[in-house]
Design an enzyme around this catalytic site. Structure first.
Site: not given
Ligand code: SAH
Length: 417
Positions: A39, A45, A48, A122, A246, A275, A296, A348, A375
């Site tokens: 690349c 960038c 990666c 990419c 994702q 989340y 969420e 999450d 993550c």
């Molecule tokens: N579980 C989902 C999303 C995970 S990403 C999946 O796997 O697809 C994290 C998510 O948390 C995002 O959608 C983001 O908008 C949300 N988020 C961020 N801060 C938050 C908060 N304080 N309360 C609730 N949700 C939140």
């Protein structure tokens, strides 16, 4: 996609070795050629950072990082799950448009700056998406549409965002403009669709703010339904331009399967999916649980989550799942204050992790199991310590390589009381 510090294993090991200057120089040149071959933009960038590291070595590094960070916090760390074919995994691709020497370019911001580096393809990105971006750039020239200039605020075309359904192959193109008037709109859409009949929807997004955010608030559907759908673990999900989904679908399926396995659902449990984004994990869990509550913050994601539950109704979702738009921490506190309980909490959170408020409230809701999907192993380690202080002990961790060629690593952890 900014990934913080760069590391270049190949280069570092060269300086360490005791070879003669000449052979070291020769080797370094080979490394450089390889870098540029893989690349030409990789040095500037920052996306990666491990592009030159052989894939098995990338996995080893990530494994070690998780082990080091979770040492003393989680006793059982499993081997990271890598990909058989790690290239071009990103199902969401973003390009910024600008000028270089009077010519329109598309690419990415140089790490930490607003300077645009031209990128044609990419190693991380979906190849169809890259081809569409190249053709949009050509069409802009043909239609005499001006790229936006961030300094002067002059010009129209700011970004293109492409999302591709991994299973469904549906393709969404979002054209981000500084105002809602796209000259020769219908011809432009037709020309793009002729070049790429695989496109299933085209959305115009208006971003008239001087901001580093890609998308503005206003969406105008120019073609198709304004979103795409994709299948994940046998369920169908709707993905809007701004919703979280994702980026590596193949690895996500493995990760979610593991999360569900750790949740040990028997059909009776009350599950909280915190989340929850567009509701993916909660909807999968609802098939095996008594009741699922998703929470969420992002309103669009909640709207998608409600639609997703309905979309999968015949599989038994919708009737036993509901979603709330709220801050996850505050929501959990409110539930605890109302005397509610839960059997399983799945969380999450974004890279910044969860909060002490959330974790304290979990204790009051008293679930038997907590499944934490993370993550960022650093914030994960921090949060696991807080969980421990509130009576929840990490039992096992399973790392997944969701982001090959980058430093990022996803981990799912089981905790119990
Ligand atoms: N579980 C989902 C999303 C995970 S990403 C999946 O796997 O697809 C994290 C998510 O948390 C995002 O959608 C983001 O908008 C949300 N988020 C961020 N801060 C938050 C908060 N304080 N309360 C609730 N949700 C939140």
């Amino acid at each position: 996609m900014s990934t913080g510090q760069r590391s270049n294993g190949a280069k570092r090991s060269l300086t360490k070795s005791k070879q003669t200057k000449e052979s070291a120089h020769r080797k370094e040149k080979t490394v450089r050629n390889r870098e540029e071959g893989l690349c030409p933009a990789s040095k500037r960038c920052g996306g990666c950072t491990m592009i030159h590291v052989p894939y098995p070595v990338q996995l080893e590094k990530k494994q070690r990082r998780v082990e080091e960070l979770l040492k003393g916090v989680c006793p059982d760390i499993h081997k990271i799950k890598g990909m058989k074919e790690p290239a071009h995994y990103r199902n969401k691709v973003h390009a910024v448009f600008s000028y270089q020497k009077g010519k329109i370019i598309s690419g990415i911001y140089e790490e930490g700056t607003h300077h645009v580096i031209p990128v044609d393809s990419c190693l991380l990105e979906n190849e169809t998406a890259d081809a569409i971006i190249r053709d949009i750039r050509t069409l802009l020239g043909q239609f005499r549409i001006k790229a936006y200039d961030e300094d002067s605020g002059y010009g129209l075309f700011r970004h293109a965002l492409i999302r591709v359904g991994f299973q469904s192959k549906e393709v969404m193109v979002v054209l981000v403009l500084s105002n809602p008037i796209l000259p020769s709109k219908n011809h432009f859409v037709k020309a793009l669709r002729t070049l790429h009949p695989e496109i299933t929807t085209i959305v115009l997004n208006v971003n008239d703010k001087r901001t580093s955010m890609v998308l503005g608030e206003r969406m105008i559907t120019l073609f198709g339904k304004g979103y795409i759908e994709d299948q994940l673990c046998g369920f169908t999900f709707r993905i809007s331009p701004s919703s979280f989904y994702q980026v590596n679908t193949k690895q996500t399926e493995l990760l979610y399967q593991k999360a569900l396995e750790l949740a040990e659902l028997t059909g009776k449990e009350r599950v909280i999916d915190a989340y929850c984004g567009t509701g993916t994990i909660g909807i999968l869990a609802s098939k095996y649980a008594g009741e699922v509550i998703g929470v969420e913050l992002n309103q669009d994601a909640v709207r998608d989550a409600v639609a997703n539950a309905k979309r999968n109704e015949r599989k038994g979702t919708a009737s036993n799942i509901c979603f709330y738009q709220a801050d996850a921490g505050r929501f959990m506190v409110q539930m605890a204050e109302c005397g509610e309980t839960a059997d399983v909490v799945i969380l999450d959170p974004p890279r910044s992790g969860s909060t002490e408020e959330f974790i304290k409230a979990v204790r009051r809701l008293s679930p038997t199991r907590v499944v934490y999907i993370s993550c960022d192993p650093e914030t994960l380690a921090r949060d696991l310590k807080i969980f421990r202080a509130h009576g929840y002990i990490a039992k096992a961790a399973y790392p997944y390589d969701m982001f090959p060629f980058t430093e990022h690593v996803e981990t799912v952890v089981l905790l119990s009381q």
